[in-house]
Design an enzyme around this catalytic site. Structure first.
Site, PDB file in Angstrom:
ATOM      1  N   GLY A  92      80.363  39.070 -36.691  1.00 13.82           N
ATOM      2  CA  GLY A  92      80.209  38.320 -35.445  1.00 13.82           C
ATOM      3  C   GLY A  92      79.402  37.059 -35.655  1.00 13.82           C
ATOM      4  N   ALA A  93      79.725  36.323 -36.725  1.00 15.95           N
ATOM      5  CA  ALA A  93      78.853  35.242 -37.192  1.00 15.95           C
ATOM      6  C   ALA A  93      79.034  33.936 -36.439  1.00 15.95           C
ATOM      7  CB  ALA A  93      79.086  34.997 -38.681  1.00 15.95           C
ATOM      8  N   ASP A 100      89.039  43.007 -38.067  1.00 18.25           N
ATOM      9  CA  ASP A 100      88.669  43.822 -36.911  1.00 18.25           C
ATOM     10  C   ASP A 100      87.742  44.917 -37.431  1.00 18.25           C
ATOM     11  OD1 ASP A 100      88.431  45.616 -34.811  1.00 18.25           O
ATOM     12  OD2 ASP A 100      90.583  45.716 -34.391  1.00 18.25           O
ATOM     13  N   ASN A 102      76.080  42.458 -36.601  1.00 16.26           N
ATOM     14  CA  ASN A 102      75.772  41.709 -35.393  1.00 16.26           C
ATOM     15  C   ASN A 102      76.906  41.672 -34.381  1.00 16.26           C
ATOM     16  OD1 ASN A 102      74.286  39.486 -33.822  1.00 16.26           O
ATOM     17  ND2 ASN A 102      76.210  38.482 -34.379  1.00 16.26           N
ATOM     18  N   SER A 132      69.677  46.650 -28.770  1.00 16.71           N
ATOM     19  CA  SER A 132      69.371  45.899 -27.550  1.00 16.71           C
ATOM     20  C   SER A 132      68.227  46.586 -26.828  1.00 16.71           C
ATOM     21  CB  SER A 132      70.601  45.842 -26.633  1.00 16.71           C
ATOM     22  OG  SER A 132      70.256  45.409 -25.330  1.00 16.71           O
ATOM     23  N   TYR A 159      77.258  49.949 -22.671  1.00 18.33           N
ATOM     24  CA  TYR A 159      76.514  49.097 -23.600  1.00 18.33           C
ATOM     25  C   TYR A 159      75.168  49.729 -23.955  1.00 18.33           C
ATOM     26  CZ  TYR A 159      74.581  44.753 -25.538  1.00 18.33           C
ATOM     27  OH  TYR A 159      74.021  43.801 -26.362  1.00 18.33           O
ATOM     28  N   ALA A 211      75.841  52.649 -26.303  1.00 17.34           N
ATOM     29  CA  ALA A 211      76.230  52.213 -27.642  1.00 17.34           C
ATOM     30  C   ALA A 211      75.027  51.705 -28.427  1.00 17.34           C
ATOM     31  CB  ALA A 211      77.302  51.130 -27.547  1.00 17.34           C
ATOM     32  N   LYS A 212      74.208  50.901 -27.771  1.00 21.15           N
ATOM     33  CA  LYS A 212      73.060  50.328 -28.466  1.00 21.15           C
ATOM     34  C   LYS A 212      71.981  51.378 -28.759  1.00 21.15           C
ATOM     35  CE  LYS A 212      74.577  46.152 -28.901  1.00 21.15           C
ATOM     36  NZ  LYS A 212      74.896  45.613 -30.250  1.00 21.15           N
ATOM     37  N   ILE A 249      68.923  37.029 -23.988  1.00 18.15           N
ATOM     38  CA  ILE A 249      68.987  35.859 -24.861  1.00 18.15           C
ATOM     39  C   ILE A 249      70.069  34.910 -24.344  1.00 18.15           C
ATOM     40  CG2 ILE A 249      69.302  35.045 -27.234  1.00 18.15           C
ATOM     41  CD1 ILE A 249      66.899  36.898 -26.916  1.00 18.15           C
TER      42      ILE A 249
END
Length: 251
Positions: A15-16, A66, A93, A145, A158, A161-162, A190
């Site tokens: 995810g750069a 993917d 990321n 997160s 979310y 998952a985190k 952020i």
């Protein structure tokens, strides 16, 4: 501008091209690493980013995959290793964010988030870690997160998952250390394109009013934590979570 320096290590950032991912890439490049840029469906943007990095003296290459697909993730790891001859640092990321109340979301909505944000880091790590073991060293930094620790209305998937990423990080640290160090970063709110669609005044107020800083953070403030965890200065840290969140969660 980071003051950490690396000796030509190779970092793979998934995810750069997103807000935090792009800041992480910049921070590592400034610190002297070679950079493998992962993306999905952003070939033009990836080529431009690689050209920018090379123009500044950084050895960089882009790779598309993917991360939720076992075969594609395996190919990603192999291609990066073949291109650079090593993968010293992995930053998991890549992420996905979709709002949905627990009483309203369907299974597909739940699974999309779990698949990218939890399955993805496991799948990529599963294929990168054996290469790190072959080298005899490595560092993994997983992106969690603050919602893993406090939860939030409309973000059950979310948050779950985190939170799973935190558990995965600690399990990996125990299984792989000390040769491979594994830690995590759990950012607060952020300023990134990922949250921009949700950033109404009410959304911003709700997420900043209880913070010590009372503001959204910048991607660079997260990137500096990632670079630190990958650096020799963090050599005694295993299974830890850094919390760049303006004081929203103190853990």
């Amino acid at each position: 501008m980071t003051t950490v320096r690396f000796a030509d290590e190779v970092v793979l950032v998934t995810g750069a091209l997103g807000g935090i991912g792009a800041a992480i890439v910049t921070a590592f490049a400034e610190a002297g690493t070679r950079v493998a840029i992962h993306h999905l469906g952003q070939a033009h943007e990836a080529r431009e980013r690689v050209e920018q990095l090379r123009a500044s003296g950084t050895d960089a290459e882009a790779f598309e995959a993917d991360i939720t697909d076992w075969a594609q993730a395996e190919r990603l790891a192999g291609d990066v290793y073949e291109r650079f001859g090593a993968i010293d640092i992995l930053v998991n990321n890549a992420g996905y964010l979709e709002s949905g109340r627990i009483t309203d979301m369907d299974f597909d909505q739940w699974y999309r988030t779990i698949n990218v944000d939890l399955n993805g880091p496991f799948i990529v790590s599963r294929h990168v870690v054996p290469l790190m073991r072959r080298q005899g060293h490595g560092v993994v930094v997983n992106m969690s997160s603050q919602l893993a620790f406090k939860g939030a209305h409309d973000y059950a998937a979310y948050s779950a998952a985190k939170a799973g990423v935190v558990g995965l990080t600690r399990a990996m640290a125990r299984e792989l250390g000390p040769e491979i160090r594994v830690n995590a970063v759990a950012p607060g709110p952020i300023n990134t394109p990922l949250v921009a669609p949700y950033a109404t005044p009410a959304y911003i107020h709700e997420r900043t009013t209880t913070l010590v800083d009372q503001r959204f953070g910048d991607p660079e403030e997260v990137a500096s934590c990632v670079v630190f965890l990958a650096s020799p200065g963090a050599s005694y840290l295993h299974g830890q979570v850094l919390h760049p969140n303006g004081g929203g969660v103190m853990a």
